[in-house]
Design a protein around this motif. Sequence first.
Motif, short mmCIF file in Angstrom:
data_model
loop_
_atom_site.label_atom_id
_atom_site.label_comp_id
_atom_site.label_asym_id
_atom_site.label_seq_id
_atom_site.Cartn_x
_atom_site.Cartn_y
_atom_site.Cartn_z
N ASN A 152 0.84 -1.21 0.00
CA ASN A 152 0.00 0.00 0.00
C ASN A 152 0.87 1.25 0.00
O ASN A 152 0.41 2.34 -0.37
N HIS A 170 -0.48 3.88 -3.55
CA HIS A 170 -1.65 4.23 -2.75
C HIS A 170 -1.35 5.15 -1.57
O HIS A 170 -2.22 5.89 -1.13
N VAL A 188 -5.89 -3.82 -2.50
CA VAL A 188 -5.24 -3.20 -1.35
C VAL A 188 -5.80 -3.81 -0.07
O VAL A 188 -7.01 -3.84 0.14
N ASP A 222 -5.16 -3.09 3.64
CA ASP A 222 -4.48 -2.29 4.65
C ASP A 222 -5.40 -1.73 5.72
O ASP A 222 -5.05 -0.77 6.43
#
Length: 261
Positions: free
Chosen positions: A153, A157, A254, A256
Amino acid sequence: MSVLEMMSNKPASFTGRITLVTGGGSGIGRAVALGFAREGATVIVAGRGHGPLEETVKLIEAEGGRAEAITVDVTDTADVASLVQRIVDRHGRLDIAVNNAGTFTFGEVADLPESEWTRVFEVNTTGVFLAMKHQIAAMRQAGGGVIVNVSSNIGAHKRIPGLGAYAASKAAVTALSRTAALECVGDGIRVNTVSPGPHDTPMSLHPGESVAERAVRMKEQNPAGRVGSLDEITSAVLWLASDGAGFAVGQDLVLDGGASA
């Protein structure tokens, strides 16, 4: 509930699938290798350290699974080509590849030694490029396959001061993976990426930090209030590799806990 349980009415089965996991000697790589083996795959774990790889193999075999350890330097194209060819010679094909080998560094851009920049890119980005280069060639000959690359991430991102080299290398993995996905989907090869945030591995611990101290920090720093479990990321990788994810191409999943939302 795992990602697999959410995405499908039954667990994915990889019985008979030949699966390669790089960086399979510890952490996420080991957990993913165990996950594929539990679903019936024959798993080849690869990395630099033979001892940790053999430990992963022993863990798989203790559960009745099938595995093999092969040492490889992912920054050496001849070494990677030899790894893939060895798998094809022994098993006839390569069905699934999880490119997880990676490294980490810390340092602000103005102070980072050039050697560290080069080292991180060689492992994190060039390593994935070389792996895909040779994996795709083998999969094209076999009529298809699946590649899941492990990014982060931190990169495409999210950015954190002091992690510029790591972020740049992982953002490159995401872009490279999406480009390869478009190039290969017509050959029956699906390429996708997972981008974990902090998970239950030593990499998520600050220097000198205990697991209990990390838990307190995560309650304040992460919207989910915790690190991710290895089971959670394993479920995501297995889903992307499964037939149930057949329409997922060039995606970057993703994981996270909302940190980059």
